[in-house]
Design a protein around this motif. Structure first.
Motif, PDB file in Angstrom:
ATOM      1  N   UNK A 178       0.838  -1.206   0.000  1.00  0.00           N
ATOM      2  CA  UNK A 178       0.000   0.000   0.000  1.00  0.00           C
ATOM      3  C   UNK A 178       0.870   1.253   0.000  1.00  0.00           C
ATOM      4  N   UNK A 179       0.421   2.259  -0.757  1.00  0.00           N
ATOM      5  CA  UNK A 179       1.133   3.542  -0.828  1.00  0.00           C
ATOM      6  C   UNK A 179       2.597   3.359  -1.238  1.00  0.00           C
ATOM      7  N   UNK A 180       2.809   2.495  -2.219  1.00  0.00           N
ATOM      8  CA  UNK A 180       4.167   2.200  -2.663  1.00  0.00           C
ATOM      9  C   UNK A 180       4.858   3.453  -3.181  1.00  0.00           C
ATOM     10  N   UNK A 181       6.151   3.549  -2.920  1.00  0.00           N
ATOM     11  CA  UNK A 181       6.942   4.662  -3.415  1.00  0.00           C
ATOM     12  C   UNK A 181       8.397   4.224  -3.487  1.00  0.00           C
ATOM     13  N   UNK A 182       9.269   5.158  -3.830  1.00  0.00           N
ATOM     14  CA  UNK A 182      10.684   4.828  -3.955  1.00  0.00           C
ATOM     15  C   UNK A 182      11.300   4.377  -2.626  1.00  0.00           C
ATOM     16  N   UNK A 183      10.676   4.745  -1.520  1.00  0.00           N
ATOM     17  CA  UNK A 183      11.233   4.326  -0.225  1.00  0.00           C
ATOM     18  C   UNK A 183      11.167   2.809  -0.069  1.00  0.00           C
ATOM     19  N   UNK A 184      10.244   2.172  -0.804  1.00  0.00           N
ATOM     20  CA  UNK A 184      10.131   0.723  -0.737  1.00  0.00           C
ATOM     21  C   UNK A 184      11.215   0.022  -1.558  1.00  0.00           C
ATOM     22  N   UNK A 185      12.014   0.807  -2.277  1.00  0.00           N
ATOM     23  CA  UNK A 185      13.067   0.233  -3.106  1.00  0.00           C
ATOM     24  C   UNK A 185      14.389   0.104  -2.371  1.00  0.00           C
ATOM     25  N   UNK A 186      14.537   0.795  -1.253  1.00  0.00           N
ATOM     26  CA  UNK A 186      15.793   0.764  -0.503  1.00  0.00           C
ATOM     27  C   UNK A 186      16.125  -0.659  -0.084  1.00  0.00           C
ATOM     28  N   UNK A 187      17.391  -1.036  -0.214  1.00  0.00           N
ATOM     29  CA  UNK A 187      17.818  -2.400   0.086  1.00  0.00           C
ATOM     30  C   UNK A 187      18.542  -2.482   1.429  1.00  0.00           C
ATOM     31  N   UNK A 189      18.731  -0.067   5.549  1.00  0.00           N
ATOM     32  CA  UNK A 189      18.516   1.219   6.228  1.00  0.00           C
ATOM     33  C   UNK A 189      19.521   2.292   5.824  1.00  0.00           C
ATOM     34  N   UNK A 190      20.674   1.881   5.336  1.00  0.00           N
ATOM     35  CA  UNK A 190      21.709   2.856   4.972  1.00  0.00           C
ATOM     36  C   UNK A 190      21.809   3.068   3.461  1.00  0.00           C
ATOM     37  N   UNK A 191      20.844   2.543   2.729  1.00  0.00           N
ATOM     38  CA  UNK A 191      20.864   2.672   1.263  1.00  0.00           C
ATOM     39  C   UNK A 191      20.438   4.081   0.874  1.00  0.00           C
ATOM     40  N   UNK A 192      21.356   4.835   0.306  1.00  0.00           N
ATOM     41  CA  UNK A 192      21.072   6.212  -0.097  1.00  0.00           C
ATOM     42  C   UNK A 192      20.877   6.349  -1.611  1.00  0.00           C
ATOM     43  N   UNK A 193      20.717   5.252  -2.300  1.00  0.00           N
ATOM     44  CA  UNK A 193      20.544   5.273  -3.758  1.00  0.00           C
ATOM     45  C   UNK A 193      19.293   6.053  -4.138  1.00  0.00           C
ATOM     46  N   UNK A 194      19.395   6.852  -5.175  1.00  0.00           N
ATOM     47  CA  UNK A 194      18.234   7.571  -5.699  1.00  0.00           C
ATOM     48  C   UNK A 194      17.515   6.663  -6.707  1.00  0.00           C
ATOM     49  N   UNK A 195      16.454   6.043  -6.240  1.00  0.00           N
ATOM     50  CA  UNK A 195      15.734   5.074  -7.062  1.00  0.00           C
ATOM     51  C   UNK A 195      14.640   5.744  -7.891  1.00  0.00           C
ATOM     52  N   UNK A 196      14.283   5.066  -8.955  1.00  0.00           N
ATOM     53  CA  UNK A 196      13.070   5.344  -9.700  1.00  0.00           C
ATOM     54  C   UNK A 196      12.104   4.211  -9.392  1.00  0.00           C
ATOM     55  N   UNK A 197      10.802   4.489  -9.458  1.00  0.00           N
ATOM     56  CA  UNK A 197       9.826   3.445  -9.153  1.00  0.00           C
ATOM     57  C   UNK A 197       8.563   3.655  -9.970  1.00  0.00           C
ATOM     58  N   UNK A 198       7.987   2.534 -10.398  1.00  0.00           N
ATOM     59  CA  UNK A 198       6.720   2.564 -11.139  1.00  0.00           C
ATOM     60  C   UNK A 198       5.841   1.424 -10.659  1.00  0.00           C
ATOM     61  N   UNK A 199       4.540   1.648 -10.736  1.00  0.00           N
ATOM     62  CA  UNK A 199       3.580   0.580 -10.538  1.00  0.00           C
ATOM     63  C   UNK A 199       3.206   0.036 -11.907  1.00  0.00           C
ATOM     64  N   UNK A 200       3.296  -1.290 -12.085  1.00  0.00           N
ATOM     65  CA  UNK A 200       3.012  -1.928 -13.362  1.00  0.00           C
ATOM     66  C   UNK A 200       2.062  -3.101 -13.142  1.00  0.00           C
ATOM     67  N   UNK A 201       1.589  -3.661 -14.254  1.00  0.00           N
ATOM     68  CA  UNK A 201       0.693  -4.825 -14.210  1.00  0.00           C
ATOM     69  C   UNK A 201      -0.516  -4.547 -13.321  1.00  0.00           C
ATOM     70  N   UNK A 202      -1.298  -3.538 -13.740  1.00  0.00           N
ATOM     71  CA  UNK A 202      -2.504  -3.141 -12.989  1.00  0.00           C
ATOM     72  C   UNK A 202      -2.171  -2.741 -11.555  1.00  0.00           C
ATOM     73  N   UNK A 203      -1.027  -2.109 -11.380  1.00  0.00           N
ATOM     74  CA  UNK A 203      -0.568  -1.622 -10.068  1.00  0.00           C
ATOM     75  C   UNK A 203      -0.311  -2.747  -9.074  1.00  0.00           C
ATOM     76  N   UNK A 204      -0.138  -3.964  -9.572  1.00  0.00           N
ATOM     77  CA  UNK A 204       0.116  -5.086  -8.664  1.00  0.00           C
ATOM     78  C   UNK A 204       1.604  -5.233  -8.341  1.00  0.00           C
ATOM     79  N   UNK A 205       2.460  -4.731  -9.228  1.00  0.00           N
ATOM     80  CA  UNK A 205       3.895  -4.885  -9.032  1.00  0.00           C
ATOM     81  C   UNK A 205       4.563  -3.525  -8.879  1.00  0.00           C
ATOM     82  N   UNK A 206       5.544  -3.466  -8.003  1.00  0.00           N
ATOM     83  CA  UNK A 206       6.384  -2.289  -7.853  1.00  0.00           C
ATOM     84  C   UNK A 206       7.702  -2.576  -8.556  1.00  0.00           C
ATOM     85  N   UNK A 207       8.003  -1.765  -9.561  1.00  0.00           N
ATOM     86  CA  UNK A 207       9.238  -1.911 -10.317  1.00  0.00           C
ATOM     87  C   UNK A 207      10.225  -0.853  -9.839  1.00  0.00           C
ATOM     88  N   UNK A 208      11.326  -1.288  -9.253  1.00  0.00           N
ATOM     89  CA  UNK A 208      12.347  -0.375  -8.745  1.00  0.00           C
ATOM     90  C   UNK A 208      13.541  -0.393  -9.685  1.00  0.00           C
TER      91      UNK A 208
END
Length: 215
Positions: A178-187, A189-208
């Motif tokens: 729920x409320x998926x965003x780029x914060x869900x892409x962090x691998x 607690x110390x991951x500072x990577x600037x991720x991109x994120x999209x919802x795909x497949x009828x918003x069922x998948x989070x693509x990081x």
């Protein structure tokens, strides 16, 4: 696609009277000129390849990106299916071969062929399969990156199709929380990577992902 923050008449015939001759009748030789050559119906190998595909098949095909907004499939005809259960096998899965209208949206498309021989149209509805560490094409528009959701590309490609200006490296594919965003892409607690994120497949998948090439 949602860009998150940084598919005969019967009857009696008179009986002929027998005729008699003084000598035995010689069998007649068939006239070669009377023989009718029967030609088999013309076939369309491309149509046969489309009709050989079944719903559930996984195929190694993708959008090259060279067609811009129009999908340019990487193969002219559907290749032999690959086992879907093998990790990283297939780039699309066929969801239907009978629907006249395929689902649309991020990660969904159709592949159609109309035969000049039969006049029939074969259509495959497909869903993109995303694999971690693979690359796709993207386009930066303002402060957003638009995803070429059906594309695939060599991460180290020397040239990017004109309709795109970024190569995007997939870092993870997750069931969308729920409320998926780029914060869900962090691998971590110390991951500072600037991720991109999209919802795909009828918003069922989070693509990081993260940018691999392009500003």
């Amino acid at each position: 696609m949602q860009n998150l923050p940084d598919t005969g008449r019967l009857g009696a015939s008179p009986t002929p009277s027998p005729s008699y001759t003084d000598h035995a009748a010689e069998p007649s030789e068939p006239d070669a000129g009377d023989a009718t050559e029967t030609s088999s119906p013309a076939s369309d190998p491309t149509e046969e390849s489309f009709k050989a595909v079944s719903a559930g098949d996984c195929l190694e095909v993708y959008d090259t990106g060279r067609g811009g907004d129009r999908i340019d499939w990487s193969a002219d005809v559907p290749p032999a299916p690959v086992p879907c259960h093998i990790q990283a096998a297939g780039l699309v899965q066929v969801t239907s071969t009978t629907d006249t209208t395929c689902p649309t949206g991020a990660g969904k498309a159709s592949w159609a062929y109309t035969s000049d021989v039969s006049g029939e149209t074969s259509k495959l509805c497909v869903t993109r399969i995303y694999h971690k560490y693979y690359c796709v094409l993207g386009k930066r528009v303002g402060d957003k990156t638009l995803l070429g959701s059906m594309t695939a590309v060599d991460c180290k490609a020397q040239r990017i199709p004109a309709a795109y200006n970024r190569i995007i490296h997939i870092t993870g594919v997750y069931q969308a929380p729920p409320n998926a965003s780029t914060r869900n892409c962090a691998q971590g607690p110390n991951d500072q990577t600037q991720y991109l994120a999209w919802l795909v497949d009828d918003d069922k998948l989070l693509l990081c992902a993260k940018i691999y090439q392009g500003g």
